[in-house]
Design a protein around this motif. Structure first.
Motif, PDB file in Angstrom:
ATOM      1  N   PRO A 119       0.569  -0.864   0.427  1.00 52.38           N
ATOM      2  CA  PRO A 119      -0.030   0.214  -0.565  1.00 52.38           C
ATOM      3  C   PRO A 119       0.460   1.360  -0.403  1.00 52.38           C
ATOM      4  O   PRO A 119       1.980   1.036   0.365  1.00 52.38           O
ATOM      5  N   SER A 120       0.114   2.199  -0.279  1.00 52.31           N
ATOM      6  CA  SER A 120       1.103   3.801  -0.334  1.00 52.31           C
ATOM      7  C   SER A 120       1.068   4.363   1.203  1.00 52.31           C
ATOM      8  O   SER A 120       0.134   3.816   1.946  1.00 52.31           O
ATOM      9  N   ALA A 121       1.174   5.266   1.008  1.00 43.68           N
ATOM     10  CA  ALA A 121       1.773   5.636   3.262  1.00 43.68           C
ATOM     11  C   ALA A 121      -0.054   6.010   3.016  1.00 43.68           C
ATOM     12  O   ALA A 121       0.048   6.104   4.222  1.00 43.68           O
ATOM     13  N   ALA A 122       0.246   6.936   2.322  1.00 43.79           N
ATOM     14  CA  ALA A 122      -1.861   7.057   2.887  1.00 43.79           C
ATOM     15  C   ALA A 122      -2.501   6.531   2.676  1.00 43.79           C
ATOM     16  O   ALA A 122      -3.181   6.344   3.729  1.00 43.79           O
ATOM     17  N   GLU A 123      -2.418   4.707   2.106  1.00 37.45           N
ATOM     18  CA  GLU A 123      -3.542   3.662   2.309  1.00 37.45           C
ATOM     19  C   GLU A 123      -3.286   3.346   4.802  1.00 37.45           C
ATOM     20  O   GLU A 123      -3.864   3.382   5.027  1.00 37.45           O
ATOM     21  N   ARG A 124      -1.520   3.131   4.059  1.00 39.93           N
ATOM     22  CA  ARG A 124      -1.158   3.374   6.088  1.00 39.93           C
ATOM     23  C   ARG A 124      -1.900   4.167   6.597  1.00 39.93           C
ATOM     24  O   ARG A 124      -2.303   3.504   7.100  1.00 39.93           O
ATOM     25  N   ASP A 125      -1.849   5.357   6.247  1.00 39.24           N
ATOM     26  CA  ASP A 125      -1.724   5.870   7.399  1.00 39.24           C
ATOM     27  C   ASP A 125      -3.436   5.806   7.486  1.00 39.24           C
ATOM     28  O   ASP A 125      -3.570   5.908   9.187  1.00 39.24           O
ATOM     29  N   ALA A 126      -4.250   6.187   6.791  1.00 35.42           N
ATOM     30  CA  ALA A 126      -5.772   5.649   6.865  1.00 35.42           C
ATOM     31  C   ALA A 126      -5.808   4.161   7.582  1.00 35.42           C
ATOM     32  O   ALA A 126      -6.906   4.436   8.910  1.00 35.42           O
ATOM     33  N   TYR A 127      -5.432   3.690   6.982  1.00 35.08           N
ATOM     34  CA  TYR A 127      -5.845   1.811   8.361  1.00 35.08           C
ATOM     35  C   TYR A 127      -5.252   2.438  10.220  1.00 35.08           C
ATOM     36  O   TYR A 127      -6.313   2.234  10.334  1.00 35.08           O
ATOM     37  N   GLY A 133      -9.350  13.201  11.214  1.00 30.73           N
ATOM     38  CA  GLY A 133      -9.345  13.728   9.790  1.00 30.73           C
ATOM     39  C   GLY A 133      -9.806  13.179   9.065  1.00 30.73           C
ATOM     40  O   GLY A 133      -9.824  13.353   8.052  1.00 30.73           O
ATOM     41  N   LEU A 134     -10.755  12.840   9.195  1.00 27.51           N
ATOM     42  CA  LEU A 134     -11.385  10.899   8.827  1.00 27.51           C
ATOM     43  C   LEU A 134     -12.988  12.165   8.449  1.00 27.51           C
ATOM     44  O   LEU A 134     -14.077  12.301   9.013  1.00 27.51           O
ATOM     45  N   THR A 135     -13.026  11.750   6.909  1.00 29.68           N
ATOM     46  CA  THR A 135     -14.316  12.593   6.213  1.00 29.68           C
ATOM     47  C   THR A 135     -15.091  11.273   5.983  1.00 29.68           C
ATOM     48  O   THR A 135     -16.168  11.585   5.932  1.00 29.68           O
ATOM     49  N   LYS A 136     -14.937  10.426   5.048  1.00 25.48           N
ATOM     50  CA  LYS A 136     -15.541  10.443   4.047  1.00 25.48           C
ATOM     51  C   LYS A 136     -16.540   8.612   4.575  1.00 25.48           C
ATOM     52  O   LYS A 136     -16.210   7.898   5.033  1.00 25.48           O
ATOM     53  N   LEU A 137     -16.901   8.908   5.729  1.00 26.74           N
ATOM     54  CA  LEU A 137     -18.012   7.263   7.044  1.00 26.74           C
ATOM     55  C   LEU A 137     -19.137   6.704   5.621  1.00 26.74           C
ATOM     56  O   LEU A 137     -19.643   8.082   4.794  1.00 26.74           O
ATOM     57  N   PHE A 138     -18.524   5.588   5.644  1.00 32.58           N
ATOM     58  CA  PHE A 138     -19.736   4.724   4.622  1.00 32.58           C
ATOM     59  C   PHE A 138     -21.287   5.201   5.233  1.00 32.58           C
ATOM     60  O   PHE A 138     -20.597   4.481   6.358  1.00 32.58           O
ATOM     61  N   GLY A 139     -22.119   5.038   4.782  1.00 29.62           N
ATOM     62  CA  GLY A 139     -22.796   5.399   5.484  1.00 29.62           C
ATOM     63  C   GLY A 139     -24.418   4.342   5.851  1.00 29.62           C
ATOM     64  O   GLY A 139     -25.467   4.670   4.705  1.00 29.62           O
ATOM     65  N   ALA A 140     -23.716   3.776   6.895  1.00 31.15           N
ATOM     66  CA  ALA A 140     -24.842   2.854   7.237  1.00 31.15           C
ATOM     67  C   ALA A 140     -25.891   3.679   7.880  1.00 31.15           C
ATOM     68  O   ALA A 140     -26.826   2.415   8.265  1.00 31.15           O
ATOM     69  N   LYS A 146     -17.077   2.728   8.988  1.00 27.07           N
ATOM     70  CA  LYS A 146     -15.709   2.661   7.701  1.00 27.07           C
ATOM     71  C   LYS A 146     -15.485   3.896   6.822  1.00 27.07           C
ATOM     72  O   LYS A 146     -16.123   4.111   6.873  1.00 27.07           O
ATOM     73  N   LEU A 147     -14.475   3.634   6.675  1.00 30.38           N
ATOM     74  CA  LEU A 147     -13.877   4.564   5.459  1.00 30.38           C
ATOM     75  C   LEU A 147     -14.283   3.859   4.233  1.00 30.38           C
ATOM     76  O   LEU A 147     -12.802   3.027   4.062  1.00 30.38           O
ATOM     77  N   GLU A 148     -14.366   4.373   3.567  1.00 26.28           N
ATOM     78  CA  GLU A 148     -14.361   4.282   1.578  1.00 26.28           C
ATOM     79  C   GLU A 148     -13.294   5.316   1.122  1.00 26.28           C
ATOM     80  O   GLU A 148     -13.461   6.624   1.671  1.00 26.28           O
ATOM     81  N   THR A 149     -11.532   5.349   0.612  1.00 24.19           N
ATOM     82  CA  THR A 149     -11.465   6.181  -0.138  1.00 24.19           C
ATOM     83  C   THR A 149     -10.688   5.320  -1.367  1.00 24.19           C
ATOM     84  O   THR A 149     -11.648   4.473  -1.824  1.00 24.19           O
ATOM     85  N   ASP A 150     -10.587   6.197  -2.244  1.00 22.28           N
ATOM     86  CA  ASP A 150     -10.114   6.391  -3.953  1.00 22.28           C
ATOM     87  C   ASP A 150      -9.710   4.574  -4.074  1.00 22.28           C
ATOM     88  O   ASP A 150      -9.309   3.634  -5.113  1.00 22.28           O
ATOM     89  N   HIS A 151      -9.098   4.621  -2.660  1.00 25.61           N
ATOM     90  CA  HIS A 151      -7.646   3.191  -3.359  1.00 25.61           C
ATOM     91  C   HIS A 151      -8.423   2.125  -2.072  1.00 25.61           C
ATOM     92  O   HIS A 151      -7.601   1.281  -2.628  1.00 25.61           O
TER      93      HIS A 151
END
Length: 389
Positions: free
Chosen positions: A266-274, A309-316, A352-357
């Protein structure tokens, strides 16, 4: 990879003791008294099993049914099971019928009248998260001489508080999920299909002791996940995330355990999101307090999510729920939920967070304590599991 609770395959699940069942019935009667309900008619397999220990309530052709009165308990069951009932030592009177649903209905109505007579108030296992397994003839028959009401809340007031016996089974079920995922993960390589991985997970679960498996998702992709879909012949590619949500049981108690991994580094951004989503999930689990509401728990989550700094919460609509004999049970950790959190509740926390990756989610399971909550499963790995790198 995770460490596991049990190095060997789980044997047959232990059965609830007579004392365990008696305690559940006693608590149910206290709830019935407070709600002025004279008789409970339980039609779903989970409710029948919980309040009697009888495991054969889910047959749609020849159903069973449990009646809990202020003093007696009656089991209505097919005569074909007669030889099984006595050896089980069930603490209830058995009323056996020959035939199918019409005869079951007849026997149920007659038994209810013999237990409480006329002008009674009868509670059915209908309502929030309860659909029962009854029929219109059953409701019509019970309603002739009684006031029939939904009794979902009465039942949940008992079932949401888990005993030590139940917690042992839940831990085992969650452990089976972790073991299956960790055992199958090294087999993943580009080109394998969702369906083949799903089958390997099923084999591992059964081999190690799961007693029932419901269909569950195994999904490959990077974004736009359709979480409810069944596994397909889609092939795993470098950069894909592997997302699963287990639905199996041990001793009847469901796992509902989410696990994820990535194919390729994964990229650094993906590791950070995780790392960020994992941290928030664990802090919510630790910060939930008995006596507060589920709305309070959701507010805590929102604060932590925004701070990270998390914004894109999956809307369940919620970020967690209860669990036990049913894969999802009350309460719901939702913004406006006024349900009070109590010691002994089992909660699944899973924002749950969804990103482009990819997708980042950790379904951690806790038992709420009076002072401190207890994780019922080994925690999700501190670093994103990676295969094929």
């Amino acid at each position: 990879m995770n460490s596991h609770l049990n190095a060997e395959a789980y044997g047959p699940a232990p059965k609830a003791s007579i004392a365990e069942i008696a305690g559940r019935v006693r608590r149910l009667r206290l709830e019935m008294e407070q709600a002025s309900v004279d008789l409970m008619v339980l039609t779903s397999k989970a409710n029948i099993q919980y309040f009697s220990g009888w495991p054969n309530g889910g047959d749609r052709t020849r159903p069973s049914l449990l009646l809990v009165g202020r003093s007696g308990v009656g089991l209505v069951a097919p005569r074909m099971y007669e030889s099984l009932i006595e050896p089980m030592g069930l603490q209830c009177d058995a009323h056996l019928y020959s035939g199918f649903v019409p005869q079951w209905t007849e026997m149920a109505v007659a038994t209810s009248q013999s237990m409480v007579g006329n002008a009674a108030k009868i509670g059915l296992d209908y309502g929030q998260d309860h659909a029962g397994a009854g029929s219109l003839p059953l409701i019509d028959g019970l309603s002739r001489n009684a006031d029939v009401v939904e009794a979902g809340n009465i039942i949940w007031n008992v079932r949401v508080i888990k005993s030590d016996f139940e917690l042992r089974l839940i831990r085992a079920s969650l452990d089976l999920a972790n073991r299956a995922f960790d055992n199958v993960l090294p087999l993943l390589k580009p080109g394998v299909t969702e369906l083949s991985v799903y089958q390997e997970l099923q084999f591992d679960l059964i081999r190690n002791g799961a007693d029932k498996i419901e269909p569950f998702p195994v999904i490959f992709g990077r974004n736009a996940f359709a979480y409810g879909r069944r596994p397909t012949d889609r092939r795993l590619e470098i950069g894909d995330y592997i997302w699963t949500d287990f639905y199996h049981s041990y001793g009847g108690y469901g796992a509902d355990r989410n696990r994820t991994a990535r194919m390729g580094a994964p990229s650094a951004a993906e590791r950070d999101a995780y790392t960020a989503v994992r941290h928030v999930t664990h802090e919510v689990c630790r910060g939930i307090r008995a006596g507060s509401t589920c709305g309070d728990a959701y507010a805590l989550f929102e604060t932590l999510w925004k701070s990270a700094g998390l914004t894109k919460l999956f809307g369940a609509g919620r970020i967690g729920h209860g669990g036990g004999l049913d894969f999802t049970e009350p309460p719901s950790i939702a913004p406006t939920s006024a349900e009070v959190i109590k010691p002994g509740m089992v909660l699944h926390v899973e924002p749950k967070l969804e990103t482009d990756h990819g997708v980042f989610q950790f379904e951690e399971v806790i038992c709420v304590g009076a002072d401190q909550n207890q994780f019922l499963s080994v925690l999700s790995p501190a670093e994103l599991p990676v295969v094929g790198s």
